[in-house]
Enzyme design. Structure first.
Site, PDB file in Angstrom:
ATOM      1  N   GLU A 129       5.767  -6.120   8.443  1.00 47.01           N
ATOM      2  CA  GLU A 129       5.810  -5.913   9.933  1.00 47.01           C
ATOM      3  C   GLU A 129       7.045  -6.478  10.941  1.00 47.01           C
ATOM      4  OE1 GLU A 129       1.460  -7.003  11.525  1.00 47.01           O
ATOM      5  OE2 GLU A 129       1.766  -8.620  10.008  1.00 47.01           O
ATOM      6  N   GLU A 151      -3.615  -6.757   4.196  1.00 43.81           N
ATOM      7  CA  GLU A 151      -4.611  -7.650   4.569  1.00 43.81           C
ATOM      8  C   GLU A 151      -5.950  -7.183   4.578  1.00 43.81           C
ATOM      9  OE1 GLU A 151      -0.283  -8.176   6.950  1.00 43.81           O
ATOM     10  OE2 GLU A 151      -1.853  -6.860   5.856  1.00 43.81           O
TER      11      GLU A 151
END
Length: 745
Positions: A129, A151
């Site tokens: 990210e 995730e």
């Protein structure tokens, strides 16, 4: 004003170091003090915010920014210790943390100057990210480097802008399919092909040189989604082409979850679709709301406990004898070239080990070798192996019918039919030809290892190495320690499993060990339901709703119905020989009737609980089941059926802890998830108890209620009652288990 010495100390303590060169390029080096890897925690967000402040204040003297790492990895991801500790009362704090990270990244992203990520190692989760918030991404190639947003495998979604940016970069469909919903870890080459990175460098010098070259060539930089008129690739909801695709993702999730409580995929889909319909800032808020819901929920805690903390405990060697030196295997012998033996040969060869694959005939051994060739060809077709590997692998496998060819092997793994006499014969023959230092292993799934050890003269060098089918896909290996297995043998077996890239759990000997014994309870309970008058479709649906990959009736057909009957007969004989009372299971009579009265033995026999067509494909549940075991007039609540399947396996696992077959809660959780398909949302057989609303006390009460209705197989074990009374959770000393979120209201 801060004194210079204090300022220097504060800079050293920061996880982000600032260096501005004479060329005006600022290098931001992430280096969390006192940690082996960088993580996106509260200290990191504070430091990143300070960096954004400084960049804005000194923008006239900064020409570009390079973000890189001083660690072997780029960034490992978010701090899971912080996330797993957050409860519902911490929802505002979790949301604010996510938004603080996003605001800092957005400020840097919109400075107007080029920001380049020089990714010098693995970047997963929060690490990727950070890179996605940069205008240009260069990754240093390496054999272990992986990039991705995994995730979802922990019951979470990317909370640092990962959903928002991948959707705007790749489009909703590709972002969901290739990055978000599967949580895949991509090699640098694959990440480049997907468009996640712009350049793959072969050396640190090339990586940093390319970063500076990009800054020189692009003095003013903006993200594509900040350009006027930018449109998300593939369109947004309401676009005809996209609207034709989105229902397939919803259908995919329904098939994938089967009704199991897996909120992360649902939240990811919602965040992607909803976020695509608003501006960037609005999408960030939507993502953080869905992220917060997952973080404070119990499912993410269960999955994080098992798939991160427990698996890390297992893989790190907590069960390995610590005083034994590491050992690397050069040559493995595999006896038995059937599907299981060939699969073991394949994973050994894939790990670069020389393999001798031996069977009673050269033709049988050659068929096993050919199976390995087909497996590596399929891996190439899926992009999981290259042509060079496909060419080299068969050369590592020697197919033979001569036991003498096993001479010189460091390890021999017997993988013949589950018959004690046959295994004794094979093991005795093997021991005669291998060196005195060779490790001797059996791949039995049910037979006691200590009994098989009677065939060899070196029982200290003998143990069980239980692989799971299909071997090339299953990550778990159950190491079974016999009564006389030595510490050195156990350490060598552990090292071999890790050399193969598999996850080893260590259990003590006992009929069925851990995985086979607990799996049997799932199969028996499903059959018992059928015998009670539960509709067979409801039995299979209950398993799907619970999150099992396959229903008990379908799975029994794959295993053959004769196998559990034979195992039960052996268990009964062993119990009676030991003077123990034998208690029949309600499933026994149903299985016996299927085989003896109806002649239905499973898929291999063309008829089982399911009917099969000429090609061996399932053609629906056998209609005769309704006649043989008529469904009861009152339907059972689906929640009760799913609870029975889950609870009966959890209770058996607790009994195995009491008996000493299991010695680790982490092994139990990881083994149940990776080996026997226990539903991922639970976090494993014992985390299911910890994470149940009300924890062990409520589970004990539920078990007692079921025992009153169905018998002693549901009686709460003494260890469960102790946990219930003390308020403790199931956990190992070496790691902290996560309990249930308190139920209020």
């Amino acid at each position: 004003m801060t004194p210079p010495a204090e300022a220097a100390a504060a800079a050293d303590a920061s996880p982000i170091h600032w260096h501005r060169g004479a060329d005006g390029i600022v290098t931001l080096t992430m280096d969390a003090p006192g940690r082996s890897a960088n993580t996106v925690d509260a200290a990191f967000v504070t430091a990143l915010t300070a960096v954004a402040d400084r960049l804005e204040g000194e923008r006239d003297t900064v020409r570009g920014i390079v973000l890189t790492s001083a660690k072997e990895t780029f960034v490992a991801g978010g701090d899971l210790d912080e996330l797993i500790a957050a409860g519902p009362e911490d929802a505002r704090q979790v949301f604010d943390f996510s938004m603080a990270l996003k605001r800092a990244l957005r400020r840097i992203e919109t400075l107007g100057m080029p920001v380049v990520a020089a990714v010098n190692g693995t970047a997963l989760g929060g690490g990727l990210e950070l890179a996605l918030a940069c205008h240009h991404r260069i990754v240093l190639d390496g054999p272990g480097t992986r990039l991705g947003l995994p995730e979802v495998t922990l019951g979470l979604l990317p909370g640092g802008g990962g959903v928002v940016r991948t959707v705007r970069m790749l489009g909703i469909a590709d972002a969901l399919q290739h990055v978000l919903l599967e949580g895949a870890r991509h090699t640098p080459a694959h990440a480049h092909a997907l468009g996640l990175v712009h350049h793959v460098a072969t050396s640190p010098e090339e990586m940093l040189g390319a970063a500076r070259a990009h800054i020189d060539a692009h003095p003013r930089s903006r993200q594509p989604w900040d350009e006027d008129g930018y449109r998300i690739p593939g369109g947004t909801p309401g676009t005809r082409s996209l609207d034709a695709v989105l229902p397939s993702f919803a259908a995919h999730l329904a098939r994938r979850t089967g009704g199991a409580p897996l909120p992360a995929p649902r939240n990811i889909l919602a965040a992607a679709v909803e976020g695509a319909q608003v501006d960037f800032e609005g999408a960030q808020v939507i993502e953080s709301r869905y992220f917060t819901e997952l973080v404070v929920g119990q499912t993410a805690k269960n999955m994080t406990q098992a798939f991160f903390f427990d698996r890390r405990t297992v893989d790190s060697g907590a069960a390995r004898p610590q005083d034994e030196p590491p050992h690397r295997v050069r040559r493995v012998g595999v006896v038995g070239a059937g599907m299981m033996g060939a699969g073991i040969a394949y994973v050994c060869a894939r790990a670069g080990i020389e393999v001798v694959l031996q069977d009673v005939s050269r033709a049988a051994a050659s068929r096993g070798r050919a199976h390995c060739e087909r497996l590596v060809a399929a891996a190439v077709a899926r992009g999981r192996a290259d042509e060079a590997e496909a060419a080299a692998l068969p050369a590592r496998i020697t197919a033979t019918d001569a036991v003498d060819d096993l001479a010189g092997c460091d390890v021999v793994i017997e993988a013949v039919f589950e018959d004690t006499a046959l295994k004794h014969q094979v093991l005795a023959a093997v021991e005669r030809v291998v060196g005195e230092d060779a490790l001797l292993c059996t791949n039995t799934s049910t037979l006691p290892v200590s009994g098989l050890a009677e065939a060899v003269t070196r029982p200290g060098d003998f143990l069980g190495l239980h692989f799971f089918s299909p071997v090339h896909r299953m990550q778990l290996v159950e190491i079974v320690r016999g009564e006389r297995t030595g510490e050195r043998a156990l350490a060598r077996a552990f090292d071999l499993v890790r050399q193969l890239g598999r996850t080893p759990i260590v259990v003590n000997d006992g009929r069925g060990f851990f995985t086979s014994r607990v799996m049997a309870r799932f199969l028996q309970e499903g059959v018992a339901m059928l015998g009670e008058g539960v509709a067979p479709a409801s039995v299979e649906q209950a398993a799907a709703r619970a999150g099992y990959p396959t229903g008990p009736l379908a799975l029994l057909d794959e295993l053959t119905l004769t196998l559990p009957l034979r195992i039960r007969a052996e268990e009964r004989a062993a119990a009676e020989a030991a003077g123990e009372e034998w208690v029949p299971h309600p499933a026994d009579a149903v299985l016996a009737s299927m085989v003896e009265e109806h002649g239905r033995t499973g898929r291999a026999g063309g008829a089982g609980f399911y009917a099969y067509d000429e090609d061996g494909a399932r053609a629906g549940l056998w209609p005769g089941l309704a006649e043989a075991w008529p469904p009861g007039g009152v339907g059972r609540p689906m929640a009760e059926l799913t609870e029975r399947l889950l609870l009966v396996q959890a209770l058996e696992s607790i009994r195995l802890l009491e008996e000493g077959v299991l010695t680790s809660v982490a092994d139990a959780n990881v083994g149940s998830l990776l080996g026997i398909g226990f539903p991922p949302w639970t976090g494993g057989v014992l985390q299911y108890v910890n994470g149940h609303p009300g924890g062990p006390a409520e589970v004990a009460a539920r078990a007692a209620a079921w025992a009153d209705r169905l018998g002693p197989r549901f009686a709460p074990p003494a260890m469960l009652l102790e946990k219930a009374a003390s308020g403790q959770l199931f956990g190992d000393v070496r790691h902290r288990p996560v309990g249930a979120t308190p139920v209020t209201g």
